[in-house]
Design an enzyme around this catalytic site. Structure first.
Site, PDB file in Angstrom:
ATOM      1  N   ARG A  58       0.842  -1.211   0.000  1.00  0.00           N
ATOM      2  CA  ARG A  58       0.000   0.000   0.000  1.00  0.00           C
ATOM      3  C   ARG A  58       0.877   1.262   0.000  1.00  0.00           C
ATOM      4  NH1 ARG A  58      -2.443  -3.754  -0.478  1.00  0.00           N
ATOM      5  NH2 ARG A  58      -2.282  -2.879  -2.556  1.00  0.00           N
ATOM      6  N   GLN A  88     -10.623   9.357   7.178  1.00  0.00           N
ATOM      7  CA  GLN A  88     -10.440   7.947   7.542  1.00  0.00           C
ATOM      8  C   GLN A  88      -9.295   7.355   6.725  1.00  0.00           C
ATOM      9  OE1 GLN A  88     -14.627   5.977   7.829  1.00  0.00           O
ATOM     10  NE2 GLN A  88     -14.839   7.803   6.579  1.00  0.00           N
ATOM     11  N   VAL A  90      -5.599   6.672   5.188  1.00  0.00           N
ATOM     12  CA  VAL A  90      -4.247   6.612   5.746  1.00  0.00           C
ATOM     13  C   VAL A  90      -3.229   7.180   4.752  1.00  0.00           C
ATOM     14  CG1 VAL A  90      -4.835   4.711   7.288  1.00  0.00           C
ATOM     15  CG2 VAL A  90      -3.930   4.194   5.012  1.00  0.00           C
ATOM     16  N   ASP A  91      -3.707   7.643   3.604  1.00  0.00           N
ATOM     17  CA  ASP A  91      -2.795   8.261   2.626  1.00  0.00           C
ATOM     18  C   ASP A  91      -2.486   9.704   3.047  1.00  0.00           C
ATOM     19  OD1 ASP A  91      -4.646  10.209   1.381  1.00  0.00           O
ATOM     20  OD2 ASP A  91      -5.657   8.470   0.521  1.00  0.00           O
ATOM     21  N   HIS A 106      -7.720   7.064  11.300  1.00  0.00           N
ATOM     22  CA  HIS A 106      -7.301   5.662  11.214  1.00  0.00           C
ATOM     23  C   HIS A 106      -5.792   5.495  11.014  1.00  0.00           C
ATOM     24  CE1 HIS A 106     -11.685   4.499   9.991  1.00  0.00           C
ATOM     25  NE2 HIS A 106     -11.555   4.760  11.274  1.00  0.00           N
ATOM     26  N   GLY A 171     -17.141  10.544  -0.033  1.00  0.00           N
ATOM     27  CA  GLY A 171     -16.545   9.269  -0.402  1.00  0.00           C
ATOM     28  C   GLY A 171     -16.347   8.271   0.722  1.00  0.00           C
ATOM     29  N   THR A 172     -17.354   8.109   1.534  1.00  0.00           N
ATOM     30  CA  THR A 172     -17.265   7.071   2.569  1.00  0.00           C
ATOM     31  C   THR A 172     -18.583   6.312   2.635  1.00  0.00           C
ATOM     32  OG1 THR A 172     -17.076   6.620   4.940  1.00  0.00           O
ATOM     33  CG2 THR A 172     -17.739   8.851   4.346  1.00  0.00           C
ATOM     34  N   SER A 173     -18.484   5.007   2.828  1.00  0.00           N
ATOM     35  CA  SER A 173     -19.694   4.181   2.899  1.00  0.00           C
ATOM     36  C   SER A 173     -20.419   4.368   4.234  1.00  0.00           C
ATOM     37  CB  SER A 173     -19.325   2.714   2.720  1.00  0.00           C
ATOM     38  OG  SER A 173     -18.391   2.329   3.711  1.00  0.00           O
TER      39      SER A 173
HETATM   40  P1  OAD Z   1     -15.407   2.302   1.643  1.00  0.00           P
HETATM   41  O1  OAD Z   1     -14.670   1.502   0.623  1.00  0.00           O
HETATM   42  O2  OAD Z   1     -16.231   1.575   2.634  1.00  0.00           O
HETATM   43  O3  OAD Z   1     -16.369   3.330   0.896  1.00  0.00           O
HETATM   44  C1  OAD Z   1     -15.911   4.093  -0.180  1.00  0.00           C
HETATM   45  C2  OAD Z   1     -16.993   5.026  -0.626  1.00  0.00           C
HETATM   46  O4  OAD Z   1     -16.464   5.809  -1.682  1.00  0.00           O
HETATM   47  C3  OAD Z   1     -18.245   4.313  -1.179  1.00  0.00           C
HETATM   48  O5  OAD Z   1     -19.407   4.888  -0.604  1.00  0.00           O
HETATM   49  C4  OAD Z   1     -18.168   4.591  -2.675  1.00  0.00           C
HETATM   50  O6  OAD Z   1     -19.459   4.736  -3.270  1.00  0.00           O
HETATM   51  C5  OAD Z   1     -17.432   5.914  -2.707  1.00  0.00           C
HETATM   52  N1  OAD Z   1     -16.734   6.232  -3.953  1.00  0.00           N
HETATM   53  C6  OAD Z   1     -16.216   5.392  -4.885  1.00  0.00           C
HETATM   54  N2  OAD Z   1     -15.632   6.083  -5.878  1.00  0.00           N
HETATM   55  C7  OAD Z   1     -15.777   7.400  -5.575  1.00  0.00           C
HETATM   56  C8  OAD Z   1     -15.387   8.631  -6.199  1.00  0.00           C
HETATM   57  N3  OAD Z   1     -14.726   8.642  -7.345  1.00  0.00           N
HETATM   58  N4  OAD Z   1     -15.710   9.785  -5.591  1.00  0.00           N
HETATM   59  C9  OAD Z   1     -16.393   9.807  -4.423  1.00  0.00           C
HETATM   60  N5  OAD Z   1     -16.773   8.676  -3.764  1.00  0.00           N
HETATM   61  C10 OAD Z   1     -16.470   7.497  -4.337  1.00  0.00           C
HETATM   62  O7  OAD Z   1     -14.330   3.255   2.351  1.00  0.00           O
HETATM   63  P2  OAD Z   1     -14.428   4.039   3.745  1.00  0.00           P
HETATM   64  O8  OAD Z   1     -15.822   4.451   4.037  1.00  0.00           O
HETATM   65  O9  OAD Z   1     -13.370   5.081   3.706  1.00  0.00           O
HETATM   66  O10 OAD Z   1     -10.262   1.503   7.888  1.00  0.00           O
HETATM   67  O11 OAD Z   1     -13.993   2.909   4.744  1.00  0.00           O
HETATM   68  C11 OAD Z   1     -13.881   3.213   6.112  1.00  0.00           C
HETATM   69  C12 OAD Z   1     -12.765   2.426   6.733  1.00  0.00           C
HETATM   70  O12 OAD Z   1     -12.930   1.042   6.453  1.00  0.00           O
HETATM   71  C13 OAD Z   1     -11.396   2.730   6.184  1.00  0.00           C
HETATM   72  O13 OAD Z   1     -10.795   3.870   6.759  1.00  0.00           O
HETATM   73  C14 OAD Z   1     -10.606   1.501   6.501  1.00  0.00           C
HETATM   74  C15 OAD Z   1     -11.644   0.447   6.199  1.00  0.00           C
HETATM   75  O14 OAD Z   1     -11.568  -0.660   6.950  1.00  0.00           O
HETATM   76  C16 OAD Z   1      -8.985   1.196   8.247  1.00  0.00           C
HETATM   77  O15 OAD Z   1      -8.090   0.999   7.454  1.00  0.00           O
HETATM   78  C17 OAD Z   1      -8.776   1.140   9.693  1.00  0.00           C
END
Ligand code: OAD
Length: 231
Positions: A58, A88, A90-91, A106, A171-173
């Site tokens: 990564r 959230q 880590v980049d 995170h 951009g977070t689920s």
């Molecule tokens: P997810 O992978 O769960 O969600 C990513 C979100 O980004 C989804 O809702 C997608 O629809 C959206 N998405 C995709 N492409 C996009 C784009 N071009 N522009 C905007 N949005 C877009 O990622 P996180 O919610 O960040 O934790 O996940 C939360 C945590 O789960 C992370 O920080 C990580 C993981 O486990 C750790 O590493 C501790």
């Protein structure tokens, strides 16, 4: 009078267009690795080499990536707003784009941490290998918050969100807590935006507007609107 405050919660989606895969989209990182193998204390105790290798990959990938228009747009908001980014991710793409106030909930991929003393944290751009030790002689690990571990910065983030004038989610689920619960700390009247091209289960909070676009497009538009609004 000070600048109005904006707090922004970002997730993997804001870095997707920089070439970093999200976690839960169909080609997400977890496809080839089970979360419990690479992102939990149990996984670490079971196979440190696998975990180090996963984060080494990564880190190498991150060093090849660049911030995108969404990261740069958020940095530009600082001209007229007092901006805090709660990420959230880590980049370090928010940093490289020029944002100055970033809370990494995170952890950070470009840091390594002692396994004997959590306060012993080092800037780290290369691989972490078995045998790389901290000043106290213990193995280094990635400076990442794993599942089942405390999120030390959540209270700092909650205070920022409580005091903000505008809140933006990008951009977070919103599936991972406690980060996903931060929106509940916003004021009733606080304008809120959520930017995501897919259907995120939008939280039931008042004054929330959803922009169903990719980050580069949706964030650029919203930032232009907010900068314009302030004259
Ligand atoms: P997810 O992978 O769960 O969600 C990513 C979100 O980004 C989804 O809702 C997608 O629809 C959206 N998405 C995709 N492409 C996009 C784009 N071009 N522009 C905007 N949005 C877009 O990622 P996180 O919610 O960040 O934790 O996940 C939360 C945590 O789960 C992370 O920080 C990580 C993981 O486990 C750790 O590493 C501790």
């Amino acid at each position: 009078m000070g600048k109005p405050k904006i707090a922004i919660l970002t997730g993997a989606g804001i870095s997707a267009e920089s070439g970093i895969k999200t976690f839960r989209d169909s080609d997400g990182l977890w496809e080839n690795h089970r979360i419990e193998d690479v992102a939990s204390p149990e996984g670490w105790y079971r196979d440190k080499e696998l975990v180090l290798d996963f984060y080494n990959q990564r880190r190498r990938q991150l060093l090849q990536c660049q911030p995108n228009a969404a990261h740069y747009a958020l940095a530009a908001l600082e001209d007229k707003y007092d901006v805090t980014i709660v990420t959230q991710n880590v980049d370090d793409l928010h940093e490289r784009a020029g944002s100055t106030d970033i809370i990494h909930l995170h952890g950070e991929l470009l840091k390594a941490r002692s396994t004997a003393d959590e306060h012993l944290v080092y800037d780290w751009q290369k691989d972490i290998n078995i045998g790389d030790k901290c000043a106290k002689g213990s193995q280094l690990r990635p400076h990442i918050v794993w599942f089942g571990e405390a999120v030390p910065l959540i209270e700092t983030a909650a205070k920022v969100v409580q005091q903000t004038d505008i809140f933006i989610v990008i951009g977070t689920s919103l599936l991972v807590y406690p980060a996903a619960g931060l929106i509940n700390y916003t004021g009733y009247d606080t304008p809120k935006w959520l930017i995501d091209p897919n259907n995120v289960q939008a939280p039931r909070v008042p004054n929330l507007r959803v922009i169903s676009k990719k980050a580069t497009e949706g964030v650029t538009e919203l930032v232009a609107h907010l900068l314009n609004e302030k004259g």
